[in-house]
Design an enzyme around this catalytic site. Sequence first.
Site, PDB file in Angstrom:
ATOM      1  N   ASP A  28     -18.128   4.794  -6.130  1.00 26.92           N
ATOM      2  CA  ASP A  28     -16.735   4.397  -5.983  1.00 26.92           C
ATOM      3  C   ASP A  28     -16.739   3.221  -4.994  1.00 26.92           C
ATOM      4  OD1 ASP A  28     -13.818   4.653  -5.520  1.00 26.92           O
ATOM      5  OD2 ASP A  28     -14.449   5.491  -3.597  1.00 26.92           O
ATOM      6  N   GLU A  63       5.988  -0.289   1.800  1.00 26.93           N
ATOM      7  CA  GLU A  63       4.643   0.327   1.817  1.00 26.93           C
ATOM      8  C   GLU A  63       4.573   1.537   2.752  1.00 26.93           C
ATOM      9  OE1 GLU A  63       2.321  -0.056  -0.204  1.00 26.93           O
ATOM     10  OE2 GLU A  63       2.074  -2.152  -0.845  1.00 26.93           O
ATOM     11  N   HIS A  68      -1.865   4.457   0.527  1.00 26.29           N
ATOM     12  CA  HIS A  68      -2.993   3.669   0.025  1.00 26.29           C
ATOM     13  C   HIS A  68      -3.544   2.779   1.150  1.00 26.29           C
ATOM     14  CE1 HIS A  68      -5.255   1.052  -2.694  1.00 26.29           C
ATOM     15  NE2 HIS A  68      -5.112   2.007  -3.592  1.00 26.29           N
ATOM     16  N   GLY A  95      -2.283   3.318  -9.685  1.00 28.06           N
ATOM     17  CA  GLY A  95      -3.241   2.276 -10.059  1.00 28.06           C
ATOM     18  C   GLY A  95      -2.632   0.896 -10.220  1.00 28.06           C
ATOM     19  N   GLY A  97       0.811  -0.215  -8.254  1.00 27.74           N
ATOM     20  CA  GLY A  97       1.583  -0.719  -7.124  1.00 27.74           C
ATOM     21  C   GLY A  97       2.642   0.252  -6.651  1.00 27.74           C
ATOM     22  N   VAL A  98       3.664  -0.305  -6.000  1.00 27.73           N
ATOM     23  CA  VAL A  98       4.751   0.520  -5.466  1.00 27.73           C
ATOM     24  C   VAL A  98       6.093  -0.186  -5.667  1.00 27.73           C
ATOM     25  CG1 VAL A  98       3.361   1.662  -3.679  1.00 27.73           C
ATOM     26  CG2 VAL A  98       4.500  -0.486  -3.147  1.00 27.73           C
ATOM     27  N   ASP A 231     -11.071  10.321  -6.734  1.00 26.51           N
ATOM     28  CA  ASP A 231     -12.264  10.433  -7.577  1.00 26.51           C
ATOM     29  C   ASP A 231     -12.882  11.837  -7.635  1.00 26.51           C
ATOM     30  OD1 ASP A 231     -13.426  10.250  -5.071  1.00 26.51           O
ATOM     31  OD2 ASP A 231     -14.096   8.188  -5.348  1.00 26.51           O
TER      32      ASP A 231
HETATM   33  P1  ADP Z   1      -8.832   1.764  -5.660  1.00 27.72           P
HETATM   34  O1  ADP Z   1      -9.006   3.176  -5.167  1.00 27.72           O
HETATM   35  O2  ADP Z   1     -10.093   1.215  -6.240  1.00 27.72           O
HETATM   36  O3  ADP Z   1      -8.205   0.848  -4.672  1.00 27.72           O
HETATM   37  P2  ADP Z   1      -6.299   2.333  -7.010  1.00 27.72           P
HETATM   38  O4  ADP Z   1      -6.171   2.901  -8.377  1.00 27.72           O
HETATM   39  O5  ADP Z   1      -5.881   3.157  -5.862  1.00 27.72           O
HETATM   40  O6  ADP Z   1      -7.823   1.840  -6.903  1.00 27.72           O
HETATM   41  O7  ADP Z   1      -5.480   0.962  -6.952  1.00 27.72           O
HETATM   42  C1  ADP Z   1      -5.672  -0.018  -7.929  1.00 27.72           C
HETATM   43  C2  ADP Z   1      -4.811  -1.231  -7.672  1.00 27.72           C
HETATM   44  O8  ADP Z   1      -3.417  -0.890  -7.732  1.00 27.72           O
HETATM   45  C3  ADP Z   1      -5.003  -1.862  -6.313  1.00 27.72           C
HETATM   46  O9  ADP Z   1      -6.115  -2.731  -6.278  1.00 27.72           O
HETATM   47  C4  ADP Z   1      -3.680  -2.610  -6.166  1.00 27.72           C
HETATM   48  O10 ADP Z   1      -3.713  -3.815  -6.882  1.00 27.72           O
HETATM   49  C5  ADP Z   1      -2.678  -1.671  -6.812  1.00 27.72           C
HETATM   50  N1  ADP Z   1      -2.073  -0.781  -5.803  1.00 27.72           N
HETATM   51  C6  ADP Z   1      -2.283   0.533  -5.629  1.00 27.72           C
HETATM   52  N2  ADP Z   1      -1.564   1.031  -4.606  1.00 27.72           N
HETATM   53  C7  ADP Z   1      -0.888  -0.017  -4.078  1.00 27.72           C
HETATM   54  C8  ADP Z   1       0.028  -0.179  -2.972  1.00 27.72           C
HETATM   55  N3  ADP Z   1       0.382   0.832  -2.176  1.00 27.72           N
HETATM   56  N4  ADP Z   1       0.524  -1.415  -2.754  1.00 27.72           N
HETATM   57  C9  ADP Z   1       0.166  -2.451  -3.537  1.00 27.72           C
HETATM   58  N5  ADP Z   1      -0.683  -2.363  -4.568  1.00 27.72           N
HETATM   59  C10 ADP Z   1      -1.203  -1.176  -4.850  1.00 27.72           C
HETATM   60 MG    MG Z   2     -12.334   5.533  -2.811  1.00 22.62          MG
END
Ligand code: ADP
Ligand code: MG
Length: 285
Positions: A28, A63, A68, A95, A97-98, A231
């Site tokens: 990961d 945020e 995240h 995966g 955003g927000v 994961d």
């Molecule tokens: P990883 O664990 O590899 O970062 P995620 O599935 O958690 O993968 O997130 C994938 C993508 O979704 C991030 O790279 C980002 O572009 C977007 N993302 C996730 N959470 C947020 C957040 N809180 N704010 C902005 N973008 C987010």
């Molecule tokens: Mg991770």
Amino acid sequence: GRATKFGIILKGGEALEKAYRVTAVLFDKTGTLTVGKPMVTDIVLTSTIFREDEVVRLAASVEKGSEHPLARAIIERGQRAGTLAEPKNFQAVSGKGVTGEAEGKEVKIGNLTYMKELGVNTDAHQSELERLQGEAKTVVFVVINNQLAALIAMADTLKPDVKEAIDALKKMGKEIVMITGDNQKTADAIGRQIGIDRVFAEVLPQDKAKMVKKLQDEGKQVAMVGDGINDSPALAQANVGIAVGSGTDVAVQTGQVVLVKDDIRDVVTAIQLSGKTIRKVWQNL
Ligand code: ADP
Ligand code: MG
């Protein structure tokens, strides 16, 4: 007992029997290969309506609803631009955003996939986006009241000794694969830095276990190394699930192997111990 001295916890004999047979090691990215504490590096304004301070303050306020690592980076930057409001109607889009409201404005933050879903045109900023991603940075877009306001780029640092661990695994003939929800370009840039053979990018959290299955369907024995932030199902699907110690409780519960020291080189040690133990067992027989 020997493993425990190295800070490697093996739950039952199964992992010890299987680890040396592994042909692919799947890592990961965020929180496992990287420290998992990204920092804001660039803010590129894309409209004349909102000033930088306002954009980061609004983005950071929304945020606050997210846990995240990217959210933490934006909040830290936003706090320097003023007092953050409590977000209203916050929602995480897995995966992607927000979304939420702050100071009476509707704010959406996320990746290109999310922008496409929202119908926000980002074409004018494509070269900027690719430049930042080529520098191994993760880029999110900020949309305020349906207006594209900025690109925010963030960089995470690799854990020390990651390259050394990967080189050692390659010498043992293992295929090295990285999995992430991050975009392809950023993931490829990081992969190149540390010598990853194969990169699975833009994988939604719920699809990580499917990628383990895909490698298994190719005939591989897979070790999955993760911190458990989305994961754990992949750790469970793998032939050997290896949880890194800084990870979540759920990872530590799911992993058959737990690396207490959070040192990726212990993946190599665990596989070597497995091989040596099995050889000893045969010898004794
Ligand atoms: P990883 O664990 O590899 O970062 P995620 O599935 O958690 O993968 O997130 C994938 C993508 O979704 C991030 O790279 C980002 O572009 C977007 N993302 C996730 N959470 C947020 C957040 N809180 N704010 C902005 N973008 C987010
Ligand atoms: Mg991770």
